[in-house]
Design a protein around this motif. Structure first.
Motif, short mmCIF file in Angstrom:
data_model
loop_
_atom_site.label_atom_id
_atom_site.label_comp_id
_atom_site.label_asym_id
_atom_site.label_seq_id
_atom_site.Cartn_x
_atom_site.Cartn_y
_atom_site.Cartn_z
N GLY A 86 0.82 -1.20 0.00
CA GLY A 86 0.00 0.00 0.00
C GLY A 86 0.85 1.24 0.00
O GLY A 86 2.02 1.21 0.36
N ILE A 87 0.25 2.31 -0.42
CA ILE A 87 0.96 3.58 -0.51
C ILE A 87 0.50 4.48 0.62
O ILE A 87 -0.69 4.71 0.80
N ILE A 88 1.46 4.97 1.37
CA ILE A 88 1.18 5.86 2.49
C ILE A 88 1.78 7.23 2.15
O ILE A 88 2.99 7.34 1.97
N PRO A 89 0.94 8.26 2.03
CA PRO A 89 1.48 9.59 1.73
C PRO A 89 2.52 10.02 2.76
O PRO A 89 2.35 9.82 3.95
N GLY A 90 3.61 10.59 2.28
CA GLY A 90 4.67 11.07 3.16
C GLY A 90 5.64 10.00 3.62
O GLY A 90 6.58 10.28 4.36
N GLU A 91 5.43 8.78 3.17
CA GLU A 91 6.28 7.66 3.57
C GLU A 91 7.71 7.86 3.04
O GLU A 91 7.91 8.42 1.96
N ASP A 92 8.69 7.40 3.79
CA ASP A 92 10.10 7.47 3.37
C ASP A 92 10.30 6.53 2.19
O ASP A 92 10.05 5.33 2.28
N LEU A 93 10.75 7.07 1.07
CA LEU A 93 10.93 6.28 -0.15
C LEU A 93 12.38 5.93 -0.43
O LEU A 93 12.68 5.26 -1.42
N SER A 94 13.28 6.35 0.44
CA SER A 94 14.70 6.19 0.17
C SER A 94 15.15 4.73 0.08
O SER A 94 16.14 4.44 -0.58
#
Length: 65
Positions: free
Chosen positions: A16-24
């Motif tokens: 799932g996609i969580i807005p503001g999640e760390d994508l690094s």
């Protein structure tokens, strides 16, 4: 150990996609897939929005005398 972190990040990206999640921690492939999913979802939202607007416009036309 590094491979395990990538595997975990890849699994999270698919859950799932969580807005503001760390994508690094996501790989380039994971980021491309995530972007594709988001673009598809935006298209779906636009389609439903257009249908709802058309419904409201039709209802307005019925009640305008």
């Amino acid at each position: 150990m590094f491979h395990d972190e990538e595997s975990i990040a890849s699994q999270r990206a698919k859950q799932g996609i969580i807005p503001g999640e760390d994508l690094s921690a996501l790989s380039l492939d994971d980021l491309a897939e995530r972007r594709s999913l988001l673009e598809a979802e935006i298209g779906r939202i636009d389609e439903i929005t257009d249908k709802k607007k058309a419904g409201l416009n039709a209802a307005d036309a019925v009640f305008k005398f």
